[in-house]
Design a protein around this motif. Sequence first.
Motif, PDB file in Angstrom:
ATOM      1  N   ARG A 193     -37.258 -64.735 -28.685  1.00 32.51           N
ATOM      2  CA  ARG A 193     -37.082 -64.026 -30.064  1.00 32.51           C
ATOM      3  C   ARG A 193     -35.707 -63.397 -30.197  1.00 32.51           C
ATOM      4  N   SER A 194     -34.753 -63.911 -29.665  1.00 29.32           N
ATOM      5  CA  SER A 194     -33.424 -63.381 -29.453  1.00 29.32           C
ATOM      6  C   SER A 194     -32.358 -64.610 -29.680  1.00 29.32           C
ATOM      7  N   LYS A 195     -31.294 -64.101 -29.949  1.00 38.35           N
ATOM      8  CA  LYS A 195     -30.231 -65.299 -30.414  1.00 38.35           C
ATOM      9  C   LYS A 195     -28.992 -65.068 -29.390  1.00 38.35           C
ATOM     10  N   PHE A 196     -29.187 -64.294 -28.712  1.00 36.60           N
ATOM     11  CA  PHE A 196     -28.069 -63.789 -27.520  1.00 36.60           C
ATOM     12  C   PHE A 196     -28.862 -63.403 -25.983  1.00 36.60           C
ATOM     13  N   PRO A 197     -28.024 -63.615 -25.134  1.00 38.03           N
ATOM     14  CA  PRO A 197     -28.427 -63.256 -23.667  1.00 38.03           C
ATOM     15  C   PRO A 197     -28.669 -61.750 -23.537  1.00 38.03           C
ATOM     16  N   ARG A 198     -29.738 -61.169 -23.979  1.00 33.85           N
ATOM     17  CA  ARG A 198     -29.767 -59.610 -23.929  1.00 33.85           C
ATOM     18  C   ARG A 198     -30.158 -59.250 -22.255  1.00 33.85           C
ATOM     19  N   GLY A 199     -29.613 -58.425 -21.951  1.00 35.77           N
ATOM     20  CA  GLY A 199     -29.746 -57.667 -20.511  1.00 35.77           C
ATOM     21  C   GLY A 199     -28.992 -58.617 -19.412  1.00 35.77           C
ATOM     22  N   ILE A 200     -27.928 -59.436 -19.672  1.00 38.03           N
ATOM     23  CA  ILE A 200     -27.292 -60.261 -19.013  1.00 38.03           C
ATOM     24  C   ILE A 200     -25.802 -59.846 -19.171  1.00 38.03           C
ATOM     25  N   GLU A 201     -25.291 -58.939 -18.307  1.00 38.41           N
ATOM     26  CA  GLU A 201     -23.949 -58.269 -18.695  1.00 38.41           C
ATOM     27  C   GLU A 201     -22.891 -59.790 -18.002  1.00 38.41           C
ATOM     28  N   GLY A 202     -21.971 -59.858 -18.908  1.00 33.30           N
ATOM     29  CA  GLY A 202     -20.789 -60.826 -18.787  1.00 33.30           C
ATOM     30  C   GLY A 202     -21.285 -62.177 -18.789  1.00 33.30           C
ATOM     31  N   TRP A 203     -22.318 -62.480 -19.806  1.00 32.08           N
ATOM     32  CA  TRP A 203     -22.883 -63.846 -20.000  1.00 32.08           C
ATOM     33  C   TRP A 203     -22.018 -64.723 -20.274  1.00 32.08           C
ATOM     34  N   GLN A 204     -20.884 -64.406 -20.982  1.00 33.89           N
ATOM     35  CA  GLN A 204     -19.979 -65.396 -21.224  1.00 33.89           C
ATOM     36  C   GLN A 204     -19.202 -66.125 -20.174  1.00 33.89           C
ATOM     37  N   ASP A 205     -18.965 -65.273 -19.002  1.00 36.78           N
ATOM     38  CA  ASP A 205     -18.618 -65.926 -17.721  1.00 36.78           C
ATOM     39  C   ASP A 205     -19.674 -66.450 -16.888  1.00 36.78           C
ATOM     40  N   LEU A 206     -20.890 -65.983 -17.244  1.00 34.69           N
ATOM     41  CA  LEU A 206     -22.045 -66.587 -15.981  1.00 34.69           C
ATOM     42  C   LEU A 206     -22.574 -68.210 -16.583  1.00 34.69           C
ATOM     43  N   ALA A 207     -22.508 -68.301 -18.080  1.00 32.31           N
ATOM     44  CA  ALA A 207     -22.874 -69.306 -18.501  1.00 32.31           C
ATOM     45  C   ALA A 207     -22.434 -70.562 -17.479  1.00 32.31           C
ATOM     46  N   THR A 208     -23.370 -71.340 -17.197  1.00 37.99           N
ATOM     47  CA  THR A 208     -22.927 -72.651 -16.231  1.00 37.99           C
ATOM     48  C   THR A 208     -23.421 -74.047 -16.263  1.00 37.99           C
ATOM     49  N   THR A 209     -22.946 -74.843 -15.744  1.00 40.11           N
ATOM     50  CA  THR A 209     -23.553 -76.228 -15.634  1.00 40.11           C
ATOM     51  C   THR A 209     -24.040 -76.480 -14.317  1.00 40.11           C
ATOM     52  N   ASN A 210     -23.931 -75.355 -13.263  1.00 37.14           N
ATOM     53  CA  ASN A 210     -24.325 -75.543 -11.845  1.00 37.14           C
ATOM     54  C   ASN A 210     -25.866 -75.693 -11.889  1.00 37.14           C
TER      55      ASN A 210
ATOM     56  N   THR B   4     -20.140 -71.156 -26.393  1.00 40.85           N
ATOM     57  CA  THR B   4     -19.073 -72.113 -26.991  1.00 40.85           C
ATOM     58  C   THR B   4     -17.933 -71.661 -26.371  1.00 40.85           C
ATOM     59  N   GLY B   5     -16.666 -72.496 -26.691  1.00 38.05           N
ATOM     60  CA  GLY B   5     -15.305 -72.188 -26.369  1.00 38.05           C
ATOM     61  C   GLY B   5     -14.934 -73.285 -25.597  1.00 38.05           C
ATOM     62  N   ILE B   6     -13.981 -73.057 -24.658  1.00 43.06           N
ATOM     63  CA  ILE B   6     -13.495 -73.945 -23.570  1.00 43.06           C
ATOM     64  C   ILE B   6     -14.378 -74.591 -22.558  1.00 43.06           C
ATOM     65  N   ARG B   7     -14.447 -75.765 -22.377  1.00 40.49           N
ATOM     66  CA  ARG B   7     -15.211 -76.601 -21.566  1.00 40.49           C
ATOM     67  C   ARG B   7     -14.408 -76.489 -20.051  1.00 40.49           C
ATOM     68  N   ASP B   8     -15.225 -76.824 -19.066  1.00 39.79           N
ATOM     69  CA  ASP B   8     -14.494 -77.246 -17.880  1.00 39.79           C
ATOM     70  C   ASP B   8     -13.397 -78.368 -17.978  1.00 39.79           C
ATOM     71  N   ASP B   9     -13.577 -79.349 -18.852  1.00 36.00           N
ATOM     72  CA  ASP B   9     -12.795 -80.446 -18.810  1.00 36.00           C
ATOM     73  C   ASP B   9     -11.525 -80.192 -20.098  1.00 36.00           C
ATOM     74  N   GLY B  10     -11.523 -78.835 -20.219  1.00 36.84           N
ATOM     75  CA  GLY B  10     -10.418 -78.424 -21.233  1.00 36.84           C
ATOM     76  C   GLY B  10     -10.558 -78.967 -22.634  1.00 36.84           C
TER      77      GLY B  10
END
Length: 102
Positions: A24-41, A62-68
Amino acid sequence: MDTVLNAAHAYARKGLRVIPIAPRSKFPRGIEGWQDLATTNPDLITDWWTNTWPHHGIGIATGIRDDGTFFFVLDGDDRDTHSGTTTLTNLETIHGKLPNTL
């Protein structure tokens, strides 16, 4: 849950960085620095949706992907007071059609 994990892996295989989203959320509550933690690993994705956040949904950074290249979202809603569909059609008339997307 297995379906959510599979979907997270599918997005990651397409080069989209994923992050767990609280119910029931639209963003990652409680995950500090999630913009940098988002991953494809794949190993981290499996751990997140199996152990750390098993009941969460999927967010896509959203934003720049690993392939530029860039990934962005265009959200146009139709409401009683305005039409996102009409606005998009007008913008495409002026600026050209948007490319095909996933």
